[in-house]
Design an enzyme around this catalytic site. Sequence first.
Site, short mmCIF file in Angstrom:
data_model
loop_
_atom_site.label_atom_id
_atom_site.label_comp_id
_atom_site.label_asym_id
_atom_site.label_seq_id
_atom_site.Cartn_x
_atom_site.Cartn_y
_atom_site.Cartn_z
N HIS A 55 81.03 11.57 -68.15
CA HIS A 55 81.98 12.06 -68.89
C HIS A 55 81.46 13.02 -69.55
O HIS A 55 80.49 13.21 -69.88
CB HIS A 55 82.61 10.97 -69.59
N GLU A 57 81.94 13.86 -72.55
CA GLU A 57 81.38 13.60 -74.07
C GLU A 57 79.80 13.34 -73.88
O GLU A 57 79.11 13.54 -74.66
CB GLU A 57 82.27 12.68 -74.64
N CYS A 85 87.43 7.56 -74.27
CA CYS A 85 87.52 6.24 -73.88
C CYS A 85 86.65 5.36 -74.63
O CYS A 85 85.58 5.73 -75.30
CB CYS A 85 87.19 6.41 -72.31
N CYS A 88 82.90 6.21 -74.18
CA CYS A 88 82.55 7.56 -75.28
C CYS A 88 82.48 7.32 -76.53
O CYS A 88 81.80 7.81 -77.47
CB CYS A 88 83.48 8.78 -74.64
#
Length: 173
Positions: A55, A57, A85, A88
């Site tokens: 991801h 992040e 999410c 993260c």
Amino acid sequence: MDLTRDEQMMQLALAEAKKAASLGETPIGAVLTWDGEVLTTAHNLRETGKMATAHAELLAIEEACRKLGGWRLHRAVLYVTLEPCPMCAGAIINARIPRVVYAAADKKAGCCGGLIDLFAAPFNHIPQVTAGVLKEEAQQLLTDFFTQLRQKPRPRRKLQDFMPKQKPENYGV
């Protein structure tokens, strides 16, 4: 029109999201600043790297930790185009990031209030959150991406497509 600092950083995050889209990735981008200066930028690479954890992040946080030589990002601000999410959000808490700024809310998996608010739980670190910065641009980027994705025919893959073509030498021994 003069842009605020949050808007300037979110524009950089949106540029990262567009890079992700150009690779066929979900268009999510992130920028991590340290003492007000851009330290890292990243975009989703889940499909490219075949990694569930790639991801934007997490990639930005990991690179920042490498650059700074430590895991405590206590002077950072994380800008991201989609609400983080659970994975993260956990990384943000564990990295001690004091502030998160996101654009579009995520009603399906957002953990800063979209679905649930992990930052409201009594963890040892609770980041400050600013939501909705340039949200229309981020939402439009996501909508356009998924509209195009749904128009493409996708072959249905079966489990044997993922299995080795030959049996290993010692198979069944």
